[in-house]
Design an enzyme around this catalytic site. Structure first.
Site, short mmCIF file in Angstrom:
data_model
loop_
_atom_site.label_atom_id
_atom_site.label_comp_id
_atom_site.label_asym_id
_atom_site.label_seq_id
_atom_site.Cartn_x
_atom_site.Cartn_y
_atom_site.Cartn_z
N GLU A 97 -31.53 1.42 -15.02
CA GLU A 97 -31.86 0.96 -13.12
C GLU A 97 -31.08 -0.34 -13.01
O GLU A 97 -31.61 -0.96 -12.05
CB GLU A 97 -32.95 1.45 -12.71
CG GLU A 97 -33.52 2.99 -12.94
CD GLU A 97 -34.72 2.99 -12.74
OE1 GLU A 97 -35.45 3.17 -11.42
OE2 GLU A 97 -35.63 3.25 -13.63
N SER B 108 -36.26 6.18 -10.51
CA SER B 108 -35.06 6.53 -9.94
C SER B 108 -34.31 7.62 -10.07
O SER B 108 -33.22 8.14 -10.21
CB SER B 108 -34.07 5.39 -9.92
OG SER B 108 -34.32 4.01 -9.07
N TYR C 165 -28.90 6.55 -3.97
CA TYR C 165 -27.97 5.31 -4.02
C TYR C 165 -26.50 5.64 -3.70
O TYR C 165 -25.89 4.78 -3.49
CB TYR C 165 -28.01 4.70 -5.38
CG TYR C 165 -29.47 4.21 -5.86
CD1 TYR C 165 -30.30 3.54 -4.98
CD2 TYR C 165 -30.04 5.09 -6.97
CE1 TYR C 165 -31.56 3.22 -5.44
CE2 TYR C 165 -31.26 4.74 -7.37
CZ TYR C 165 -32.03 3.76 -6.55
OH TYR C 165 -33.53 3.40 -6.67
N ARG D 101 -45.51 2.50 -3.49
CA ARG D 101 -45.07 3.53 -2.65
C ARG D 101 -45.35 4.88 -3.34
O ARG D 101 -45.29 4.90 -4.64
CB ARG D 101 -43.46 3.56 -2.60
CG ARG D 101 -42.69 4.43 -1.33
CD ARG D 101 -41.39 4.57 -1.76
NE ARG D 101 -40.97 5.55 -2.66
CZ ARG D 101 -40.24 5.32 -3.51
NH1 ARG D 101 -39.46 4.53 -3.61
NH2 ARG D 101 -40.27 6.44 -4.41
N ASP E 104 -45.22 9.15 -3.49
CA ASP E 104 -44.47 10.26 -3.24
C ASP E 104 -44.98 11.62 -3.09
O ASP E 104 -45.87 11.91 -4.33
CB ASP E 104 -43.10 10.38 -4.26
CG ASP E 104 -42.05 9.14 -4.06
OD1 ASP E 104 -42.38 8.40 -3.11
OD2 ASP E 104 -41.38 8.86 -5.23
N GLU F 87 -45.74 10.90 -7.58
CA GLU F 87 -45.70 9.66 -8.42
C GLU F 87 -46.03 8.62 -7.52
O GLU F 87 -46.01 8.54 -6.40
CB GLU F 87 -44.47 9.80 -9.29
CG GLU F 87 -43.23 9.47 -8.70
CD GLU F 87 -42.05 9.30 -9.32
OE1 GLU F 87 -41.69 8.34 -9.77
OE2 GLU F 87 -41.33 10.34 -9.83
N ASN G 106 -44.78 4.49 -7.27
CA ASN G 106 -43.61 3.65 -7.66
C ASN G 106 -44.28 2.37 -7.40
O ASN G 106 -44.45 1.72 -6.30
CB ASN G 106 -42.43 3.65 -6.83
CG ASN G 106 -41.31 2.91 -7.67
OD1 ASN G 106 -41.43 1.89 -7.71
ND2 ASN G 106 -40.12 3.59 -7.40
N GLY H 262 -37.88 0.03 -4.75
CA GLY H 262 -36.50 -0.77 -4.41
C GLY H 262 -36.36 -1.18 -3.28
O GLY H 262 -37.32 -0.76 -2.10
#
Length: 321
Positions: free
Chosen positions: A22, A151, A215, A254, A256, A269, A271, A275
């Protein structure tokens, strides 16, 4: 002390890059973060190419913002080194970072806190997986992903015995997780401390939110705010905060989820270093809550600056929550 006083505030050192898969995303996040924070602070952006701290960091006048995604950045290793060096840094500490990076362990902790999770099986050697037993336990539709990568690196979606067998043949020995594929709406919510931000719905054009979809501009539609009933919105935010607190996270994260048609929300999960690129989800979540990108970046670093200012000469227990 005024936080916009460059002469009095610590220098913000942004560590980006890293040696993992990443790397390019991290570099992009670092540039965006540096451009924003440099409007108010003295900022130094470092491309970290080795898994070690730069030799010239100083706990006396610097605060570190690690924005290295994946290995070495989110797995607790970098946080442990920063702590040993006495450096104040943004984001979660070593233990929480390590836990959240290990998706299977994080799910156990979050489930213990009363949050519904996607059922799964972790394994190291793909040859040890008994395909029929996996499908009997989790169903025919499955998701395979690394336990400790972000990611959506090396994400596989399978349906049925033959697809699962083919996917397993492609996997090297490592830390892997097979999850029951929960069909529904992919949603995510950012947190600033104990304050949930807005909910974002992720709608990948190809149906799977993988590395390419994340991305590549135009590969995913985002709805922010997500169109949800007020009761479900409250549940998502409260479950996100429960997960954040259960895993011992700090400053920001963050979370999810998958939202099923029956209204049930399943945790995926956390994070801990989301990003901060032009396509990233945390800025979208923050925008729903009224934070533009520059304000978000200041909010992300402000707890670390506060700890730096409060610390003075007293000893700080690095392993406290």
């Amino acid at each position: 002390m005024a936080m916009n006083d460059r002469a009095e505030s610590p220098e913000i050192v942004i560590l980006s890059g890293g040696a993992g898969p990443e790397r390019e995303v991290s570099l992009a996040s670092g540039r965006c973060l540096a451009d924003s924070l440099s409007l108010q602070f003295s900022v130094r952006l470092i491309d970290l190419v080795e898994n070690r701290l730069p030799a010239d960091l100083s706990a006396v006048n610097q605060v570190v913002f690690p924005i290295i995604h994946g290995e070495f950045g989110e797995d607790g290793e970098l946080q442990a080194l920063l702590c040993e060096a006495g450096l104040e840094f943004a984001g979660s500490q070593e233990e929480a970072s390590r836990l959240c990076m290990r998706k299977d362990e994080a799910k156990q902790v979050v489930s213990g806190a009363g949050v519904r999770v996607c059922p799964g099986i972790s394994f190291n050697d793909p040859r040890d997986c008994k395909v029929d037993e996996v499908i009997d336990r989790l169903g025919a539709d499955l998701v395979i992903k690394p336990v400790d990568q972000g990611s959506s690196v090396s994400l596989f979606i399978t349906s049925g015995v033959s697809e699962l067998q083919r996917a397993l043949l492609k996997l090297p020995t490592g830390k892997w997780l097979i999850e029951k594929r929960i069909f529904g709406r992919e949603i995510t919510v950012g947190l600033l401390g104990d304050h949930p931000l807005g909910i974002v719905e992720v709608i990948p054009v190809g149906g799977v939110y993988d590395f390419h979809s994340k991305y590549s501009p135009g590969s995913t539609e985002y709805r922010y705010p997500a169109v949800l009933e007020s009761e479900i919105e409250y549940e998502v935010k409260s479950r996100a905060l429960l997960a954040f607190e259960a895993c011992g996270c700090r400053d920001f994260a963050r979370v999810d989820f998958i939202l099923c048609e029956d209204g049930n929300v399943h945790f995926l999960e956390i994070n801990t270093l989301p990003g901060l690129t032009s396509t990233s989800l945390l800025p979208k979540s923050a925008l729903v809550a009224g934070y533009d990108f520059n304000l978000l970046c200041r909010k992300l670093v402000s707890p670390a600056i506060a700890r730096f200012l409060e610390k003075g000469t007293r000893h700080t227990n690095c392993h406290a929550a």
